[in-house]
Design an enzyme around this catalytic site. Structure first.
Site, PDB file in Angstrom:
ATOM      1  N   ILE A  12       0.816  -1.221   0.000  1.00 17.89           N
ATOM      2  CA  ILE A  12       0.000   0.000   0.000  1.00 17.89           C
ATOM      3  C   ILE A  12       0.853   1.276   0.000  1.00 17.89           C
ATOM      4  O   ILE A  12       0.416   2.314  -0.486  1.00 17.89           O
ATOM      5  CB  ILE A  12      -0.997  -0.018   1.194  1.00 17.89           C
ATOM      6  CG1 ILE A  12      -2.181   0.929   0.930  1.00 17.89           C
ATOM      7  CG2 ILE A  12      -0.314   0.307   2.515  1.00 17.89           C
ATOM      8  CD1 ILE A  12      -3.359   0.716   1.866  1.00 17.89           C
ATOM      9  N   ASP A  35       1.172  -0.646   9.488  1.00 18.36           N
ATOM     10  CA  ASP A  35       1.462   0.587  10.223  1.00 18.36           C
ATOM     11  C   ASP A  35       2.966   0.889  10.184  1.00 18.36           C
ATOM     12  O   ASP A  35       3.389   2.010   9.865  1.00 18.36           O
ATOM     13  CB  ASP A  35       0.976   0.386  11.668  1.00 18.36           C
ATOM     14  CG  ASP A  35       0.845   1.664  12.465  1.00 18.36           C
ATOM     15  OD1 ASP A  35       1.072   2.748  11.901  1.00 18.36           O
ATOM     16  OD2 ASP A  35       0.509   1.575  13.657  1.00 18.36           O
TER      17      ASP A  35
HETATM   18  P1  ADP Z   1      -4.070  -5.119  12.262  1.00 13.48           P
HETATM   19  O1  ADP Z   1      -3.273  -4.872  13.518  1.00 13.48           O
HETATM   20  O2  ADP Z   1      -5.185  -4.110  12.060  1.00 13.48           O
HETATM   21  O3  ADP Z   1      -4.513  -6.536  12.141  1.00 13.48           O
HETATM   22  P2  ADP Z   1      -1.854  -5.552  10.373  1.00 13.48           P
HETATM   23  O4  ADP Z   1      -0.935  -4.517   9.845  1.00 13.48           O
HETATM   24  O5  ADP Z   1      -1.279  -6.610  11.251  1.00 13.48           O
HETATM   25  O6  ADP Z   1      -3.049  -4.759  11.084  1.00 13.48           O
HETATM   26  O7  ADP Z   1      -2.600  -6.274   9.159  1.00 13.48           O
HETATM   27  C1  ADP Z   1      -3.621  -5.691   8.397  1.00 13.48           C
HETATM   28  C2  ADP Z   1      -3.520  -6.166   6.977  1.00 13.48           C
HETATM   29  O8  ADP Z   1      -2.509  -5.437   6.293  1.00 13.48           O
HETATM   30  C3  ADP Z   1      -3.150  -7.637   6.813  1.00 13.48           C
HETATM   31  O9  ADP Z   1      -3.939  -8.177   5.753  1.00 13.48           O
HETATM   32  C4  ADP Z   1      -1.688  -7.581   6.384  1.00 13.48           C
HETATM   33  O10 ADP Z   1      -1.331  -8.702   5.613  1.00 13.48           O
HETATM   34  C5  ADP Z   1      -1.705  -6.326   5.546  1.00 13.48           C
HETATM   35  N1  ADP Z   1      -0.415  -5.669   5.291  1.00 13.48           N
HETATM   36  C6  ADP Z   1       0.743  -5.750   5.966  1.00 13.48           C
HETATM   37  N2  ADP Z   1       1.679  -4.962   5.399  1.00 13.48           N
HETATM   38  C7  ADP Z   1       1.092  -4.365   4.321  1.00 13.48           C
HETATM   39  C8  ADP Z   1       1.520  -3.448   3.318  1.00 13.48           C
HETATM   40  N3  ADP Z   1       2.749  -2.964   3.304  1.00 13.48           N
HETATM   41  N4  ADP Z   1       0.619  -3.066   2.361  1.00 13.48           N
HETATM   42  C9  ADP Z   1      -0.646  -3.531   2.382  1.00 13.48           C
HETATM   43  N5  ADP Z   1      -1.112  -4.389   3.299  1.00 13.48           N
HETATM   44  C10 ADP Z   1      -0.252  -4.809   4.253  1.00 13.48           C
END
Ligand code: ADP
Length: 171
Positions: A12, A35
Site C-alpha cells: 500500500i 502501520d
Molecule cells: P491489524 O493490527 O489491524 O490486524 P496488520 O498490519 O497486522 O493490522 O494487518 C492488516 C492487513 O494489512 C493484513 O492483511 C496484512 O497482511 C496487511 N499488510 C501488511 N503490510 C502491508 C503493506 N505494506 N501493504 C498492504 N497491506 C499490508
C-alpha cells in the site's frame, strides 16, 4: 458501484492515491504490519504529526499528510482486536470504514486505498472483514459521487480471495 472498486496485489505504501488508510493502533504512534511500513516510508514527519493527535478510539479515524509517501494523505483508523465475535467487533470494524469514508468526503478525496484492517495481528476473520469492507464501501460509493476509486490492497492470497468472494466474483 462495483466498477469503482479495485483489488490490487501490492504494498500500500507504493500507491499514488489521494489517501491510503493505515490499520493503526490506539496510540497512533506506529506499530508493526502495515502501520510500520507506512511510517517507514512516510518518514519522521508522520510520527511528529501523529503525536499531536493524542491517540484515536477504536472504530474512529484521523487524517494526516502523507509526507514522503506517494499518497497525499494517510487516514489512520483503529480496528478492533478480534475476541471471538461477541465484543461488538463487526460493528466496530464497520465504524472504521464509515469513519474513513466520512473523512474522505470532508476532504473531497477521489481515490482511496485500504489495507484489510484488523485481519493481521488483530486476528479478525478475513472473510467477515472483507464482507464488512465491501458493504460499507458500496454504501459510501452510492452517496459520494466524488469518490472515483476505492482500492482494496490484497497483501496475501487469502485476502484477495476474501474480497473476491465478498464482491461476488469467482476466481
Ligand atoms: P491489524 O493490527 O489491524 O490486524 P496488520 O498490519 O497486522 O493490522 O494487518 C492488516 C492487513 O494489512 C493484513 O492483511 C496484512 O497482511 C496487511 N499488510 C501488511 N503490510 C502491508 C503493506 N505494506 N501493504 C498492504 N497491506 C499490508
Amino acid at each position: 458501484m462495483d466498477e469503482r472498486i479495485q483489488l490490487l496485489d501490492t504494498d500500500i505504501t507504493m500507491l499514488a492515491v489521494d489517501a491510503i488508510v493505515n490499520a493503526a493502533n490506539n496510540s497512533l504512534l506506529g506499530g508493526g504490519g502495515v502501520d510500520g511500513a507506512i511510517h517507514r516510508s512516510a518518514g519522521p514527519g508522520l510520527l511528529e504529526e501523529c503525536r499531536q493527535l493524542h491517540g484515536c478510539p477504536t472504530g474512529d479515524a484521523r487524517i494526516t499528510k502523507g509526507y514522503d509517501l506517494p499518497a497525499r494523505y494517510v487516514i489512520h483508523s483503529v480496528g478492533p482486536v478480534w475476541q471471538g465475535g461477541r465484543a461488538g467487533e463487526e460493528e466496530l470494524l464497520a465504524d472504521c470504514y464509515r469513519s474513513c469514508f466520512r473523512l474522505a468526503a470532508e476532504h473531497g478525496l477521489q481515490t482511496l486505498a485500504f489495507p484489510a484492517i484488523s485481519t493481521g495481528v488483530y486476528g479478525f476473520p478475513k472473510k467477515k472483514a472483507a464482507a464488512i469492507a465491501v458493504r460499507q464501501t458500496r454504501r459510501a460509493l452510492a452517496t459520494n459521487s466524488s469518490l472515483e476509486r476505492v482500492i482494496f490492497v490484497c497483501f496475501n492470497r487469502e485476502t484477495r480471495e476474501a474480497y473476491a468472494e465478498a464482491l461476488g466474483q469467482r476466481e
